[in-house]
Design a protein around this motif. Structure first.
Motif, PDB file in Angstrom:
ATOM      1  N   THR A   1       0.836  -1.199   0.000  1.00  0.00           N
ATOM      2  CA  THR A   1       0.000   0.000   0.000  1.00  0.00           C
ATOM      3  C   THR A   1       0.870   1.249   0.000  1.00  0.00           C
ATOM      4  O   THR A   1       0.616   2.188  -0.774  1.00  0.00           O
ATOM      5  CB  THR A   1      -0.938  -0.007   1.222  1.00  0.00           C
ATOM      6  OG1 THR A   1      -1.767  -1.166   1.165  1.00  0.00           O
ATOM      7  CG2 THR A   1      -1.806   1.228   1.247  1.00  0.00           C
ATOM      8  N   LEU A   2       1.877   1.266   0.843  1.00  0.00           N
ATOM      9  CA  LEU A   2       2.779   2.415   0.909  1.00  0.00           C
ATOM     10  C   LEU A   2       3.490   2.631  -0.428  1.00  0.00           C
ATOM     11  O   LEU A   2       3.600   3.753  -0.914  1.00  0.00           O
ATOM     12  CB  LEU A   2       3.804   2.230   2.023  1.00  0.00           C
ATOM     13  CG  LEU A   2       4.780   3.380   2.241  1.00  0.00           C
ATOM     14  CD1 LEU A   2       4.033   4.661   2.574  1.00  0.00           C
ATOM     15  CD2 LEU A   2       5.763   3.031   3.337  1.00  0.00           C
ATOM     16  N   ARG A   3       3.945   1.535  -1.035  1.00  0.00           N
ATOM     17  CA  ARG A   3       4.614   1.630  -2.328  1.00  0.00           C
ATOM     18  C   ARG A   3       3.667   2.187  -3.396  1.00  0.00           C
ATOM     19  O   ARG A   3       4.041   3.045  -4.192  1.00  0.00           O
ATOM     20  CB  ARG A   3       5.150   0.248  -2.722  1.00  0.00           C
ATOM     21  CG  ARG A   3       6.118   0.262  -3.857  1.00  0.00           C
ATOM     22  CD  ARG A   3       6.828  -1.075  -4.115  1.00  0.00           C
ATOM     23  NE  ARG A   3       6.143  -2.274  -3.656  1.00  0.00           N
ATOM     24  CZ  ARG A   3       6.518  -3.015  -2.619  1.00  0.00           C
ATOM     25  NH1 ARG A   3       7.565  -2.676  -1.892  1.00  0.00           N
ATOM     26  NH2 ARG A   3       5.860  -4.115  -2.292  1.00  0.00           N
ATOM     27  N   THR A   4       2.419   1.727  -3.397  1.00  0.00           N
ATOM     28  CA  THR A   4       1.433   2.205  -4.364  1.00  0.00           C
ATOM     29  C   THR A   4       1.134   3.681  -4.163  1.00  0.00           C
ATOM     30  O   THR A   4       1.090   4.456  -5.133  1.00  0.00           O
ATOM     31  CB  THR A   4       0.130   1.384  -4.243  1.00  0.00           C
ATOM     32  OG1 THR A   4       0.427   0.014  -4.504  1.00  0.00           O
ATOM     33  CG2 THR A   4      -0.917   1.873  -5.219  1.00  0.00           C
ATOM     34  N   LEU A   5       0.941   4.082  -2.908  1.00  0.00           N
ATOM     35  CA  LEU A   5       0.661   5.489  -2.623  1.00  0.00           C
ATOM     36  C   LEU A   5       1.846   6.383  -2.995  1.00  0.00           C
ATOM     37  O   LEU A   5       1.657   7.496  -3.501  1.00  0.00           O
ATOM     38  CB  LEU A   5       0.292   5.671  -1.153  1.00  0.00           C
ATOM     39  CG  LEU A   5      -1.055   5.076  -0.736  1.00  0.00           C
ATOM     40  CD1 LEU A   5      -1.223   5.180   0.777  1.00  0.00           C
ATOM     41  CD2 LEU A   5      -2.205   5.763  -1.458  1.00  0.00           C
ATOM     42  N   THR A   6       3.043   5.908  -2.762  1.00  0.00           N
ATOM     43  CA  THR A   6       4.239   6.671  -3.137  1.00  0.00           C
ATOM     44  C   THR A   6       4.310   6.843  -4.657  1.00  0.00           C
ATOM     45  O   THR A   6       4.622   7.930  -5.153  1.00  0.00           O
ATOM     46  CB  THR A   6       5.509   5.962  -2.618  1.00  0.00           C
ATOM     47  OG1 THR A   6       5.416   5.848  -1.196  1.00  0.00           O
ATOM     48  CG2 THR A   6       6.758   6.737  -2.990  1.00  0.00           C
TER      49      THR A   6
ATOM     50  N   ILE B   1       1.781   6.804  -6.754  1.00  0.00           N
ATOM     51  CA  ILE B   1       0.714   7.735  -7.150  1.00  0.00           C
ATOM     52  C   ILE B   1       1.136   9.163  -6.854  1.00  0.00           C
ATOM     53  O   ILE B   1       0.942  10.063  -7.688  1.00  0.00           O
ATOM     54  CB  ILE B   1      -0.603   7.386  -6.421  1.00  0.00           C
ATOM     55  CG1 ILE B   1      -1.158   6.065  -6.952  1.00  0.00           C
ATOM     56  CG2 ILE B   1      -1.626   8.506  -6.583  1.00  0.00           C
ATOM     57  CD1 ILE B   1      -2.326   5.513  -6.155  1.00  0.00           C
ATOM     58  N   LYS B   2       1.724   9.395  -5.682  1.00  0.00           N
ATOM     59  CA  LYS B   2       2.181  10.744  -5.335  1.00  0.00           C
ATOM     60  C   LYS B   2       3.232  11.235  -6.311  1.00  0.00           C
ATOM     61  O   LYS B   2       3.196  12.385  -6.762  1.00  0.00           O
ATOM     62  CB  LYS B   2       2.739  10.775  -3.910  1.00  0.00           C
ATOM     63  CG  LYS B   2       3.170  12.185  -3.483  1.00  0.00           C
ATOM     64  CD  LYS B   2       3.800  12.177  -2.122  1.00  0.00           C
ATOM     65  CE  LYS B   2       4.224  13.540  -1.671  1.00  0.00           C
ATOM     66  NZ  LYS B   2       4.966  14.349  -2.597  1.00  0.00           N
ATOM     67  N   GLN B   3       4.175  10.371  -6.673  1.00  0.00           N
ATOM     68  CA  GLN B   3       5.211  10.783  -7.624  1.00  0.00           C
ATOM     69  C   GLN B   3       4.598  11.118  -8.980  1.00  0.00           C
ATOM     70  O   GLN B   3       5.011  12.083  -9.621  1.00  0.00           O
ATOM     71  CB  GLN B   3       6.242   9.653  -7.784  1.00  0.00           C
ATOM     72  CG  GLN B   3       7.111   9.482  -6.556  1.00  0.00           C
ATOM     73  CD  GLN B   3       8.007   8.263  -6.633  1.00  0.00           C
ATOM     74  OE1 GLN B   3       7.833   7.402  -7.502  1.00  0.00           O
ATOM     75  NE2 GLN B   3       8.943   8.125  -5.696  1.00  0.00           N
ATOM     76  N   ALA B   4       3.609  10.346  -9.400  1.00  0.00           N
ATOM     77  CA  ALA B   4       2.949  10.631 -10.678  1.00  0.00           C
ATOM     78  C   ALA B   4       2.216  11.957 -10.621  1.00  0.00           C
ATOM     79  O   ALA B   4       2.258  12.741 -11.573  1.00  0.00           O
ATOM     80  CB  ALA B   4       1.988   9.496 -11.023  1.00  0.00           C
ATOM     81  N   LEU B   5       1.539  12.220  -9.508  1.00  0.00           N
ATOM     82  CA  LEU B   5       0.831  13.495  -9.355  1.00  0.00           C
ATOM     83  C   LEU B   5       1.793  14.672  -9.302  1.00  0.00           C
ATOM     84  O   LEU B   5       1.494  15.751  -9.836  1.00  0.00           O
ATOM     85  CB  LEU B   5      -0.043  13.453  -8.110  1.00  0.00           C
ATOM     86  CG  LEU B   5      -1.277  12.556  -8.170  1.00  0.00           C
ATOM     87  CD1 LEU B   5      -1.963  12.487  -6.812  1.00  0.00           C
ATOM     88  CD2 LEU B   5      -2.249  13.052  -9.230  1.00  0.00           C
ATOM     89  N   ASP B   6       2.927  14.481  -8.651  1.00  0.00           N
ATOM     90  CA  ASP B   6       3.923  15.548  -8.576  1.00  0.00           C
ATOM     91  C   ASP B   6       4.464  15.899  -9.968  1.00  0.00           C
ATOM     92  O   ASP B   6       4.780  17.058 -10.239  1.00  0.00           O
ATOM     93  CB  ASP B   6       5.090  15.143  -7.674  1.00  0.00           C
ATOM     94  CG  ASP B   6       4.709  15.144  -6.196  1.00  0.00           C
ATOM     95  OD1 ASP B   6       3.653  15.725  -5.853  1.00  0.00           O
ATOM     96  OD2 ASP B   6       5.465  14.552  -5.393  1.00  0.00           O
ATOM     97  N   LYS B   7       4.544  14.919 -10.852  1.00  0.00           N
ATOM     98  CA  LYS B   7       5.032  15.165 -12.208  1.00  0.00           C
ATOM     99  C   LYS B   7       4.030  15.963 -13.040  1.00  0.00           C
ATOM    100  O   LYS B   7       4.399  16.650 -13.972  1.00  0.00           O
ATOM    101  CB  LYS B   7       5.378  13.864 -12.899  1.00  0.00           C
ATOM    102  CG  LYS B   7       6.629  13.204 -12.351  1.00  0.00           C
ATOM    103  CD  LYS B   7       6.951  11.923 -13.088  1.00  0.00           C
ATOM    104  CE  LYS B   7       8.188  11.285 -12.489  1.00  0.00           C
ATOM    105  NZ  LYS B   7       8.522  10.019 -13.166  1.00  0.00           N
ATOM    106  N   LEU B   8       2.748  15.815 -12.699  1.00  0.00           N
ATOM    107  CA  LEU B   8       1.714  16.555 -13.409  1.00  0.00           C
ATOM    108  C   LEU B   8       1.782  17.999 -13.011  1.00  0.00           C
ATOM    109  O   LEU B   8       1.587  18.925 -13.626  1.00  0.00           O
ATOM    110  CB  LEU B   8       0.321  15.988 -13.084  1.00  0.00           C
ATOM    111  CG  LEU B   8       0.049  14.595 -13.619  1.00  0.00           C
ATOM    112  CD1 LEU B   8      -1.322  14.134 -13.122  1.00  0.00           C
ATOM    113  CD2 LEU B   8       0.084  14.558 -15.122  1.00  0.00           C
TER     114      LEU B   8
END
Length: 64
Positions: free
Chosen positions: A50-55, A57-64
């Protein structure tokens, strides 16, 4: 991986217990302990996933 090592050690103890008491019953507390350790290991693995998945997702959002 520490949990995997602990689980392996516990399984070895159970196998030794079975070997000593061939033909006898396996102690219920050993099975309960194994089940509890297995559930703990599964829960921790789920937490890590779960932590890996959330991380990710956060990295993908930060790139946007």
């Amino acid at each position: 991986m520490e949990n995997a090592r602990l689980l392996e050690e516990r399984l070895r103890r159970i196998i030794k217990e079975i070997s000593r008491h061939t033909g006898g019953e396996i102690k219920a507390d050993l099975l309960k302990d194994l089940e509890a350790r297995w559930q703990q290991l599964a829960w921790e693995q789920n937490q890590q996933n779960t932590l890996r998945t959330l991380t990710t997702i956060k990295q993908a959002l930060d790139k946007l």
